[in-house]
Enzyme design. Structure first.
Site, PDB file in Angstrom:
ATOM      1  N   GLU A 193      30.962 -20.947 -29.571  1.00  0.00           N
ATOM      2  CA  GLU A 193      30.454 -21.678 -30.729  1.00  0.00           C
ATOM      3  C   GLU A 193      31.149 -23.032 -30.859  1.00  0.00           C
ATOM      4  O   GLU A 193      32.226 -23.257 -30.298  1.00  0.00           O
ATOM      5  CB  GLU A 193      30.684 -20.874 -32.004  1.00  0.00           C
ATOM      6  N   LYS A 201      36.724 -11.705 -40.848  1.00  0.00           N
ATOM      7  CA  LYS A 201      37.852 -12.293 -41.554  1.00  0.00           C
ATOM      8  C   LYS A 201      38.258 -11.404 -42.732  1.00  0.00           C
ATOM      9  O   LYS A 201      37.418 -10.913 -43.477  1.00  0.00           O
ATOM     10  CB  LYS A 201      37.495 -13.708 -42.016  1.00  0.00           C
TER      11      LYS A 201
END
Length: 311
Positions: free
Chosen positions: A26, A160
């Site tokens: 990414e 996360k």
């Protein structure tokens, strides 16, 4: 007139043509995830890590409206250094192309573009997921629904820890996204080795992951993604007590400052960087480099499997 077709870097185009292993990367981590000037250095290091493990890196991004699979160094530098780079999810790609934007692809967009380009393995740091208070805000990352309908293998360190990890795992189950631990039956918590939740499945080698992907393709009954959750070793994680204090303080600040929506994640990550005096950033870099290495080894194993002569 622009035809809006996806462009391919020379190295990536040749690798795909020849059936050599390729790993998608990414670009949001370059433009939005890491501070300057470390972002460009780390982006190059990630690509080199993929090469060192025997695969070709394909960093995906948009330059002046052109969607590129395999950014060259000048293009990578542009996304790392110019202001105004737009964060692109899947829904944004066509609009951004038509308006000539510079854009960095999220996990969702990178997954979709990579799969469309014939790249089967993608390395990232951590996935997006269900946000805390989602029962009231309905705030959930597009990563989840995209992975439900995209045949891509994503190597990550879980989601996360600022998110609702349990709810994210529940949503992944509901959406039919397969999750396996890499040499673990516990779901990692990004900064932390253990995110607090069990996993049903574990794999022990890149070759075993390649076998899972081959089985999925041969069965042809499941079009969703495969998440390979790759935890940091315990001695490389962020100190758990420091993590918990920093997260609690960050959540309190969110409420105090009225931060909501898309601003939540960058706000909390910036808080972690500041409050841990850069320790969280060092952990973040270790995560993506380890994931890039594993993804490359999976891509190599998959390529070897696809070219092997059946017994």
């Amino acid at each position: 007139m622009t035809d809006f077709r996806i462009s391919y870097g020379t190295e990536v185009a040749e690798a795909l043509h020849d059936g050599r292993p390729v790993v998608a990367l990414e670009s949001t981590i370059v433009s939005h995830g890491l501070p300057r000037p470390e972002n460009l250095r780390v982006a190059r290091e990630i690509e080199q890590t993929v090469r060192d493990a025997g695969a070709v890196p394909a960093t995906i991004g948009m330059i002046g409206g052109e969607l590129v699979v395999g950014l060259d160094d000048a293009q990578l530098t542009r996304l790392a250094t110019v202001d105004g780079v737009t964060k692109l999810s899947v829904r944004d790609l066509a609009v951004a192309a038509a308006t000539g934007a510079d854009g960095a692809t999220t996990v969702a967009a990178t997954s979709a573009v990579a799969a469309g380009a014939g790249i089967g393995v993608f390395a990232t740091g951590g996935l997006g997921g269900v946000h805390r208070e989602a029962a009231h805000t309905f705030d959930e990352s597009a990563d989840l629904i995209t992975l439900a309908r995209t045949p891509i293998a994503v190597v990550c360190a879980g989601v996360k820890s600022i998110l609702d990890v349990g709810a994210t795992l529940e949503r992944l189950e509901t959406l039919g996204v397969a999750v396996v631990g890499y040499r673990t039956h516990r779901f990692p918590g990004f900064y932390l080795t253990d995110g607090g939740f069990d996993l049903d499945w574990s794999v022990d080698s890149p070759e075993q992951v390649a076998a899972v992907l081959a089985a999925r393709d041969r069965q042809a009954v499941h079009a969703g993604g495969l998440i390979i959750a790759n935890p940091l070793p315990v001695d490389e994680q962020l100190d758990p007590k420091l993590h918990d204090r920093t997260l609690a303080d960050g959540l309190a600040r969110l409420d105090r400052d009225g931060v909501t929506g898309k601003a939540v994640t960058p706000y909390l990550l910036a808080h972690f960087h500041s409050a841990t005096e850069g320790a969280s950033l060092a952990v973040n870099v270790r995560i993506i480099l380890r994931n890039a290495d594993l993804a490359a080894r999976i891509a190599v194993a998959s390529a070897a499997r696809s070219t092997a002569v059946p017994a």
